[in-house]
Design a protein around this motif. Structure first.
Motif, short mmCIF file in Angstrom:
data_model
loop_
_atom_site.label_atom_id
_atom_site.label_comp_id
_atom_site.label_asym_id
_atom_site.label_seq_id
_atom_site.Cartn_x
_atom_site.Cartn_y
_atom_site.Cartn_z
N ASN A 1 1.42 43.18 6.57
CA ASN A 1 0.42 44.05 7.20
C ASN A 1 -1.16 43.46 6.53
O ASN A 1 -0.99 43.19 5.26
N ARG A 2 -2.02 43.33 7.41
CA ARG A 2 -3.25 42.78 7.02
C ARG A 2 -3.79 43.46 5.91
O ARG A 2 -4.59 43.01 5.10
N THR A 3 -3.44 44.97 5.90
CA THR A 3 -4.40 45.68 4.87
C THR A 3 -3.69 45.79 3.59
O THR A 3 -4.20 46.48 2.76
N ASP A 4 -2.54 45.06 3.34
CA ASP A 4 -1.85 45.16 2.14
C ASP A 4 -2.65 44.52 0.99
O ASP A 4 -3.65 43.62 1.39
#
Lengths: 250, 301
Positions: free
Chosen positions: B2-5
């Motif tokens: 996930n990009r927001t990890d």
């Protein structure tokens, strides 16, 4: 379309310059009138930058005369600062002062040279930052800005001295392609406001749009002076034809 | 994925088995050296006599007061602070002259730097001390200062320059030290000025600034920020070099330590203590300059 007046602002006559034995400029004659816009182009090493740098004596010439608004400019002259205050200059590499905020870059000249108070100078600085459309960056440092924004700050810094003539030394050559338009727009607006301008540039669109005359230089000499339409469509000399074909030929 | 990890944590640096063995080996070597020295050296350590020269009980006033070694440390500290200021002034002026187009300024500054850099400091200080005390002081009237006048006999003066009756002594040491260190600061400043791109000069000139204003507003602030690390090194050298002026009887730490060592005959204790005092002083300066550097880096961004 030219709104130039009859009043000569920059008069160059018989200008020669050597670097050692190398003749960098030879017998340059050019008069630029108030409100006139001149674009200087030519191959690299043709002496374009050297010529405009002689006008405010960042380079000393050895022969010939230069007059700025009627005052003789001579190498080693005592009051060269007075001339430089009337001649704004924009460099290829921006040359902003990296240790100062954007606004401080703009206020330094007016405070030191025009005896302005800090408040007056800041007001003036903000006015010109708005003109180049980056007022919101006033408190930042130069390295935090993009190249295009830095160059617009450099233009505003020169304008803060309220110069009579502006010199541009390849102002877009060091910029990424997407940054060029913003700088050219500012220069076009400046031209429309009637600033006297001498621009060393290869931006042909800009030249067609604002230039009253195009000066073509090669090997330290002025080879051709013509109106932009004439110069771009029907260059008289072989050297200009060759240069234009190389510029447009890919 | 996930990009927001959050990004993965960087690997931690920790001591390995090999590091521990290395430390152990060094410690063993030191202990062995101490043991060997104790074996050969029949020395009766006595710290209390030396410590008495740091502070002493004054029965007259009923207070603990600074004794010779601490007074010497204060003088060394004064030499360090004033020497740093004076050497910076000399260095900035001379450093500018080194980069000037004016031939006279160039020759003068070059002569100053080469003269000092090519003579041993001790030799220079012997010669210059004679010049200062026999020529400059009579000219300035330093010898005729009334040590009891309220202008010098007050607490501010004492904090800044030490005891009024020793002012001439202090000033002579200070001038020698500043002249000497100034030459090295000059070269650092010169390198700093020359490291600033030509475009910065041109930009300053193009808006019509006088050469002096270009230097003051544009070049020097950038140059000095750049040379802060070598300057810090030079100033710490200055503190250590201040020991040299003990040879011309300036009453700083090394001079007084020599006296303490010979009166008490506790040579090792005295010099180990003095070494610790120098270390504390120099290291505090190093920390201070480190903080200045980080601050300068922050404003530049």
């Amino acid at each position: 379309m030219s709104d130039a007046t009859n009043r000569p602002l920059v008069e160059i006559a018989g200008l020669c310059k050597w670097y050692g034995d190398f003749s960098a400029l030879f017998d340059i004659n050019l008069t630029v009138h108030e409100r006139e816009k001149v674009v200087v182009c030519g191959p690299s090493g043709s002496g374009k930058s050297t010529m405009i740098r002689c006008i405010n004596q960042l380079e000393a010439h050895q022969k010939g005369t230069i007059r700025v608004d009627g005052t003789d400019v001579t190498p080693g002259m005592k009051d060269i600062e007075k001339i430089r205050r009337e001649v704004g200059m924009v460099f290829q590499s921006f040359n902003l002062f990296p240790h100062m905020t954007i606004l401080d870059n703009l206020t330094l000249g007016p405070m030191r040279n025009r005896g302005m108070s800090k408040a007056q100078a800041r007001e003036l600085g903000m006015h010109y930052l708005e003109r180049v459309h980056i007022a919101e960056q006033a408190a930042k440092f130069p390295t935090q800005l993009s190249g295009g924004q830095q160059q617009r700050v450099a233009i505003a810094r020169a304008l803060c001295m309220k110069p009579k003539v502006m010199l541009f030394d390849e102002p877009t050559s060091a910029l990424d392609p997407e940054m060029i338009a913003g700088v050219l727009d500012v220069m076009i607006e400046l031209a429309e406001d009637g600033m006297t301008m001498i621009c060393v540039t290869h931006e042909m669109g800009f030249a067609r749009k604002v230039a009253d005359r195009v000066v073509f230089m090669d090997e330290g000499e002025i080879v051709e002076i013509a109106e932009p339409e004439t110069f771009f469509n029907a260059p008289r000399t072989d050297r200009a034809q060759l240069f234009l074909s190389q510029l447009l030929g890919h | 994925m996930n990009r927001t990890d959050p990004p993965p944590a960087p690997p931690r640096k920790r001591l390995t088995f090999v590091d521990l063995i290395l430390f152990g080996a060094v410690a063993a070597l030191v202990l062995y050296a101490v043991y060997k020295v104790n074996d050969v050296l029949v020395y009766d350590w006595n710290w209390s006599r030396v410590l008495g020269f740091v502070i002493r009980w004054d029965p007259e006033t009923g207070h603990w007061v600074a004794n010779l070694l601490l007074l010497g440390l204060f003088t060394t500290l004064r030499l360090a602070v004033w020497g740093t200021i004076l050497a910076t002034v000399i260095g900035v002026v001379m450093g500018f002259c080194r980069t000037s187009d004016n031939l006279t300024l160039k020759i003068l500054s070059r002569g100053y730097v080469e003269l000092i850099r090519n003579i041993p400091p001790v030799v220079f200080i012997f010669i210059f001390f004679f010049f200062v005390t026999s020529q400059i002081f009579p000219l300035l009237g330093v010898d005729n200062i009334d040590t009891h006048s309220p202008a010098v006999d007050n607490s501010v003066f004492r904090v800044l320059f030490g005891r009024p009756e020793l002012f001439g002594n202090f000033l002579a040491g200070l001038l020698c030290l500043a002249m000497f260190e100034g030459a090295y600061v000059t070269e650092i400043v010169r390198a700093g000025i020359q490291s600033i791109p030509k475009g910065q000069w041109e930009a300053g000139q193009a808006i019509g600034l006088s050469p002096l204003n270009v230097l003051r507003d544009v070049i020097l602030p950038q140059a000095l920020r750049k040379v802060l690390p070598p300057m810090a090194g030079q100033f710490i050298s200055l503190i250590k070099d201040s020991a040299i002026v003990s040879l011309i009887s300036i009453q700083e730490l090394t001079f007084l330590a020599t006296e303490v060592a010979s009166t008490t005959t506790r040579v090792f204790e005295t010099w180990i203590l003095v070494g610790a005092m120098y270390f504390a002083l120099c290291y505090s300066f190093a920390l201070l300059f480190g903080w200045l550097e980080r601050r300068a880096a922050r404003t530049r961004r």
